[in-house]
Design a protein around this motif. Structure first.
Motif, short mmCIF file in Angstrom:
data_model
loop_
_atom_site.label_atom_id
_atom_site.label_comp_id
_atom_site.label_asym_id
_atom_site.label_seq_id
_atom_site.Cartn_x
_atom_site.Cartn_y
_atom_site.Cartn_z
N LEU A 61 -1.10 -96.05 35.65
CA LEU A 61 -0.35 -97.30 35.65
C LEU A 61 -0.76 -98.19 36.83
CD1 LEU A 61 3.16 -95.93 34.63
CD2 LEU A 61 1.33 -96.83 33.17
N GLU A 62 -1.41 -97.60 37.83
CA GLU A 62 -1.87 -98.37 38.98
C GLU A 62 -3.19 -99.07 38.72
OE1 GLU A 62 -1.87 -96.15 42.62
OE2 GLU A 62 0.16 -95.41 42.30
N THR A 63 -4.17 -98.35 38.15
CA THR A 63 -5.50 -98.93 37.96
C THR A 63 -5.72 -99.46 36.55
OG1 THR A 63 -6.51 -96.85 37.27
CG2 THR A 63 -6.45 -97.32 39.66
N GLY A 64 -4.94 -98.98 35.58
CA GLY A 64 -5.10 -99.42 34.20
C GLY A 64 -6.13 -98.64 33.40
N THR A 65 -6.75 -97.61 34.00
CA THR A 65 -7.70 -96.81 33.23
C THR A 65 -6.94 -95.91 32.26
OG1 THR A 65 -7.77 -95.00 34.84
CG2 THR A 65 -9.40 -96.79 35.10
N TRP A 66 -7.58 -95.58 31.14
CA TRP A 66 -6.94 -94.72 30.14
C TRP A 66 -7.99 -93.83 29.49
CZ3 TRP A 66 -8.98 -95.35 25.33
CH2 TRP A 66 -9.56 -96.60 25.04
N THR A 67 -7.52 -92.69 28.96
CA THR A 67 -8.38 -91.74 28.27
C THR A 67 -7.59 -91.15 27.10
OG1 THR A 67 -9.44 -91.14 30.36
CG2 THR A 67 -9.74 -89.61 28.51
N ILE A 68 -8.25 -91.03 25.95
CA ILE A 68 -7.65 -90.36 24.79
C ILE A 68 -8.36 -89.02 24.61
CG2 ILE A 68 -7.27 -90.42 22.29
CD1 ILE A 68 -7.20 -93.48 22.51
N THR A 69 -7.56 -87.96 24.48
CA THR A 69 -8.11 -86.63 24.25
C THR A 69 -7.59 -86.08 22.93
OG1 THR A 69 -6.31 -85.43 25.35
CG2 THR A 69 -8.16 -86.15 26.73
N VAL A 70 -8.35 -85.16 22.36
CA VAL A 70 -7.92 -84.43 21.17
C VAL A 70 -8.16 -82.95 21.43
CG1 VAL A 70 -8.37 -84.01 18.72
CG2 VAL A 70 -8.41 -86.34 19.60
N THR A 71 -7.13 -82.16 21.16
CA THR A 71 -7.25 -80.71 21.29
C THR A 71 -7.16 -80.11 19.90
OG1 THR A 71 -6.19 -80.80 23.46
CG2 THR A 71 -6.31 -78.64 22.38
N MET A 72 -8.21 -79.41 19.51
CA MET A 72 -8.25 -78.77 18.21
C MET A 72 -7.41 -77.49 18.28
SD MET A 72 -10.14 -80.95 16.76
CE MET A 72 -10.95 -80.42 15.28
N PRO A 73 -6.81 -77.04 17.17
CA PRO A 73 -6.02 -75.81 17.19
C PRO A 73 -6.85 -74.64 17.72
CG PRO A 73 -5.73 -76.96 15.10
CD PRO A 73 -6.84 -77.66 15.84
N GLY A 74 -6.37 -74.02 18.78
CA GLY A 74 -7.06 -72.88 19.36
C GLY A 74 -8.36 -73.23 20.05
N GLY A 75 -8.62 -74.51 20.22
CA GLY A 75 -9.91 -74.91 20.77
C GLY A 75 -9.80 -75.68 22.06
N PRO A 76 -10.92 -76.24 22.48
CA PRO A 76 -10.94 -76.99 23.73
C PRO A 76 -10.33 -78.38 23.57
CG PRO A 76 -13.06 -77.17 22.68
CD PRO A 76 -12.22 -76.22 21.83
N THR A 77 -10.12 -79.04 24.69
CA THR A 77 -9.68 -80.43 24.71
C THR A 77 -10.91 -81.29 24.88
OG1 THR A 77 -7.54 -79.84 25.65
CG2 THR A 77 -8.27 -82.11 25.97
N CYS A 78 -11.06 -82.30 24.02
CA CYS A 78 -12.24 -83.15 24.03
C CYS A 78 -11.86 -84.59 24.35
CB CYS A 78 -12.93 -83.11 22.68
SG CYS A 78 -13.47 -81.45 22.20
N LEU A 79 -12.68 -85.24 25.17
CA LEU A 79 -12.51 -86.65 25.47
C LEU A 79 -13.11 -87.44 24.32
CD1 LEU A 79 -13.74 -86.62 29.19
CD2 LEU A 79 -11.41 -86.33 28.34
N VAL A 80 -12.33 -88.37 23.75
CA VAL A 80 -12.84 -89.12 22.60
C VAL A 80 -12.93 -90.62 22.86
CG1 VAL A 80 -12.17 -87.41 20.89
CG2 VAL A 80 -10.58 -89.22 21.50
N ALA A 81 -12.22 -91.13 23.87
CA ALA A 81 -12.29 -92.56 24.18
C ALA A 81 -11.71 -92.79 25.56
CB ALA A 81 -11.51 -93.38 23.15
#
Length: 100
Positions: A61-81
């Motif tokens: 909220l200070e810098t305005g940067t954002w990241t969207i992640t997706v975690t697959m069932p039983g899998g890793p968390t991936c950066l998507v945007a």
């Protein structure tokens, strides 16, 4: 609401590509720690897709940067945007009354 659904569908689609590139994926705890320490981002929203993927939006909220992640069932968390100019919105539903 359709924008959120479209975003979740796009994120799920992108997660498949991100999973193929292991450099974009890691254990959830590691991703959360790196987003916090490197960008000052914390989780702002979370949702579960129809295929049980977990979609999260992290932002500073200070810098305005954002990241969207997706975690697959039983899998890793991936950066998507990721990007800049994050804003918190609390918009009401549009008036769907035909008499208005």
């Amino acid at each position: 609401m359709s924008k959120i659904l479209n975003l979740a569908c796009a994120a799920t689609f992108l997660a498949t590509a991100a999973t193929a590139q292991s450099s974009n994926c890691a254990q959830h705890a590691l991703v959360v720690e790196r987003l916090a320490s490197g960008y000052g981002e914390s989780r702002q929203s979370i949702g579960v897709g129809s295929d049980n993927t977990v979609v999260e939006v992290f932002a500073s909220l200070e810098t305005g940067t954002w990241t969207i992640t997706v975690t697959m069932p039983g899998g890793p968390t991936c950066l998507v945007a990721s990007g800049e100019a994050f804003q918190v919105l609390a918009e009401g539903l549009p008036n769907m009354d035909s008499g208005a």
